[in-house]
Each structure stands twice: as structure tokens, then as C-alpha cells.
Design a protein around this motif. Structure first.
Motif, short mmCIF file in Angstrom:
data_model
loop_
_atom_site.label_atom_id
_atom_site.label_comp_id
_atom_site.label_asym_id
_atom_site.label_seq_id
_atom_site.Cartn_x
_atom_site.Cartn_y
_atom_site.Cartn_z
N VAL A 111 0.86 -1.18 0.00
CA VAL A 111 0.00 0.00 0.00
C VAL A 111 0.90 1.22 0.00
O VAL A 111 1.78 1.35 0.85
N THR A 112 0.69 2.11 -0.96
CA THR A 112 1.44 3.36 -1.01
C THR A 112 0.52 4.47 -0.53
O THR A 112 -0.43 4.84 -1.21
N LEU A 113 0.81 5.00 0.65
CA LEU A 113 -0.03 6.02 1.28
C LEU A 113 0.40 7.41 0.82
O LEU A 113 1.58 7.74 0.84
N SER A 114 -0.58 8.21 0.42
CA SER A 114 -0.30 9.62 0.15
C SER A 114 -0.18 10.37 1.46
O SER A 114 -0.48 9.84 2.54
N GLU A 115 0.24 11.61 1.38
CA GLU A 115 0.46 12.42 2.58
C GLU A 115 -0.83 12.50 3.41
O GLU A 115 -1.90 12.80 2.89
N GLY A 116 -0.73 12.20 4.69
CA GLY A 116 -1.86 12.30 5.60
C GLY A 116 -2.76 11.09 5.62
O GLY A 116 -3.68 11.02 6.44
N ALA A 117 -2.54 10.11 4.75
CA ALA A 117 -3.40 8.93 4.69
C ALA A 117 -3.02 7.94 5.79
O ALA A 117 -1.90 7.94 6.30
N SER A 118 -3.97 7.06 6.12
CA SER A 118 -3.70 6.05 7.15
C SER A 118 -4.46 4.77 6.82
O SER A 118 -5.49 4.81 6.14
N ILE A 119 -3.93 3.63 7.27
CA ILE A 119 -4.61 2.35 7.13
C ILE A 119 -4.53 1.60 8.45
O ILE A 119 -3.62 1.80 9.24
N SER A 120 -5.51 0.74 8.65
CA SER A 120 -5.48 -0.17 9.79
C SER A 120 -5.99 -1.52 9.33
O SER A 120 -6.87 -1.61 8.47
#
Length: 336
Positions: free
Chosen positions: A133-142
Motif C-alpha cells: 500500500v502506497t499512502l499519500s500524505e496524511g493517509a492512514s490504514i489499519s
């Protein structure tokens, strides 16, 4: 994370200017790659000697990587331990000189974790099933409990690009607000807007549907394939299918480097080449358009620019209706 981004992160870490999230990022790497930082204590007899070595290493890194050295001789280190400093210096030297990775990959071993990208660049995360997963700025995953057992469930906030490892027996689901994206093995982008959530497919196929059911146990959903996107309206709870703004060639493995140079070629043949290359339906509303021939070199242009040149030549127009492109016009009367 690019070479320059990581160099700045190391510099900030040494100067004691990292945010708590950045410190956690560095120490997370150390946890998996440097089990016992104390083993480096014997390398330097004094802190002055360690600082001298660190300065020389930094000089070598900047000289070989092309990074401008703005550090002065009198610098201030954030010494959590000499071992951690040595470990970071060594990793930075290897990373910058080899330059083998576009992103810094953080491998998560536990089946439950949550991460937030608090940096100013994209962050790539490797999940326990080797999906990324490539997260953009400010993104989050759980990750949900038991990730990888019967299902692979991820909760996303913000924008992220997913590359999923195929596993038909364990579906992969991404929850983004009220929208659910279900895949078996593919790559796709999820991008939230002010009042929408967009899912765009790069490879494979995904099912996109609302998390809400009607009284007949039906969900509002669509199937999208490469170069298609689904746009979910948060207010109306509706999903619209469309073509992405910049379609990419999707059949490079089976038909690498397609040739878009045409010489007195029937329009039907030209459109067949485009459809095969981009995996997109292209239709003519007037069958007499198939009597037209096209001559021109369309290599190096994107799909919509190619269609514009074709339509200008045969005096036609194109328009996108959902996931299909239609060519309209009076057609060409002369026989092929």
C-alpha cells in the motif's frame, strides 16, 4: 520515499529535529534490522571518535550521492546510542549509494497494526500477505483482527494505491467510509474528494459497492477493469462508472510496444488496435464511419489525444459515455 527524502530524514534525526512519527519510523526499521544496537558500542572508544567517524561517513555519502553537504564541522547529534547512530549511518550509505528502491518499504509482521503517513512524501507499506500500500500524505490504514485468515480487511482514510497479492481463497477488502472495494489480485487507486470517493483500476478487476443494503438485500455496486474508475457520491449514495483521465496501455505483456503508426488504414482496424492496447470499448454510432481511412503516426500520444487526431482527420467527434467511447459523424462515402 526518494533518496532525497531519506537523506533529509537522516539529517533531521541526527539534529534532533524529527517529529515523533518520524522517530518511530526510523526506530521501526531498527527494530527489524538491528536487534541489538549495543553491539556497536565497541566500535568507538570515545564519543569524539564516533563523531569523527560519523562526519567522515557523511562526507563520503554526500560526495557519492550528489547530495549537497550543508553540514558544518560543529554539528549536534541526537545520540540515542552510538549503536543506533552507526546503524543509521550504515543503512543510509547503503541506501544512497545503491539507490535500488523508489520507496522505503516498512514490513509489518503483526496481523493487526495501524499506520499514518505523517511525512510530506508518499510512504510504501508492505502488508503481512506481501501486498503493498502506497499512502499519500496524511493517509492512514489499519488492519482488522485476523488479517489473512479468512479475509483480508483494511480500513483506509485518505488516498492510497494498492498492489494486491492474488489469493482467491482469501478476498481482499478495503473499507473507505461507506464504500467497499473487493479484489482477488490487482492494483488500484482509492482517492477521496470533497464529496466523492474514486476507485481507479490499474490492473485486474475489482468490485466496488456501497456498504449499505436496501430492503431486498441488494447493494449498489459495479465491476471495474483497467483504465476504468468508479466514483461514489457520499450524499446520494450512488456510483458512477467512467474512464480514467489518462488511460494507460494495459496489454504490454501480451502485446508489448503497440504500433500506432497507420498508413491508409481502415478506421475499424485503427479502433481495434486502440481497443486492444487500452482495454477500452470504442464504438462508432454511424456504421459509415468504418468506410473512412486514417493515415498518421500516433505514437507518443495518450488515448484521448490519439482520438482527437483521428476525429479531426475524418471529420468526426468522440465522447465518453460511462466506460465506452463513441465516435459520431456523417462518415466517409467513398469505398475502401
Amino acid at each position: 520515499m526518494t533518496k532525497g527524502d531519506f537523506a533529509q530524514l537522516v539529517e533531521k534525526y541526527w539534529l534532533g529535529q524529527c517529529t515523533p512519527a518520524e522517530i518511530a519510523f526510523v526506530e521501526e526499521w531498527l527494530k527489524f534490522n538491528e536487534p541489538d544496537p549495543r553491539q556497536h558500542l565497541s566500535v568507538f572508544e570515545t564519543q569524539k571518535e564516533a563523531e569523527e567517524m560519523e562526519y567522515e561517513l557523511w562526507e563520503n555519502i554526500t560526495e557519492n550521492s550528489g547530495i549537497e553537504n550543508t553540514r558544518s564541522r560543529k554539528y549536534r547529534l541526537r545520540w540515542l546510542s552510538r549503536g543506533i547512530a552507526a546503524a543509521i549511518i550504515g543503512f543510509a550509505a547503503t541506501y544512497l549509494l545503491n539507490n535500488q528502491y523508489k520507496y522505503f518499504e516498512l514490513v509489518s509482521v503483526p496481523s493487526r497494526f495501524e499506520t499514518v503517513n505523517s511525512s510530506t512524501s508518499r510512504q510504501r507499506i508492505t502488508l503481512p500477505d506481501c501486498s503493498t500500500v502506497t499512502l499519500s500524505e496524511g493517509a492512514s490504514i489499519s488492519l482488522a483482527d485476523g488479517f489473512g485468515n479468512q479475509t483480508r480487511i483494511v480500513h483506509l482514510k485518505g488516498e492510497a494505491f494498492f498492489e494486491i497479492q492474488p489469493d482467491p481463497s482469501v478476498p481482499f477488502l478495503v473499507y473507505s467510509g461507506d464504500l467497499v472495494t473487493e479484489v482477488l489480485g490487482t492494483s488500484f487507486l482509492i482517492k477521496p474528494g470533497s464529496n466523492t470517493i474514486e476507485v481507479a483500476v490499474a490492473t485486474g478487476k475489482v468490485s466496488v459497492y456501497s456498504n449499505e443494503k436496501d430492503r431486498n438485500q441488494r447493494r449498489k455496486g459495479v465491476i471495474i477493469t483497467p483504465n476504468q474508475r468508479a466514483i461514489y457520491n457520499l450524499e446520494s449514495k450512488t456510483i458512477q462508472q467512467d474512464i480514467v483521465d489518462n488511460p494507460q496501455i494495459v496489454n504490454e505483456q501480451t502485446a508489448p510496444n503497440p504500433n500506432f503508426n497507420f498508413d491508409e488504414t481502415p478506421l475499424s482496424t485503427v479502433l481495434t488496435v486502440l481497443k486492444k492496447a487500452y482495454g477500452t470499448d470504442i464504438m462508432v454510432s454511424n456504421p459509415t464511419l468504418n468506410n473512412c481511412v486514417f493515415t498518421g503516426n500516433l505514437n507518443g500520444y495518450d488515448l484521448f489525444k490519439q482520438l482527437s487526431y483521428i476525429c479531426n482527420t475524418i471529420e468526426a467527434q468522440y465522447e465518453v459515455r460511462g466506460t465506452t467511447i463513441f465516435l459520431t459523424g456523417e462518415g466517409c462515402s467513398r469505398p475502401l
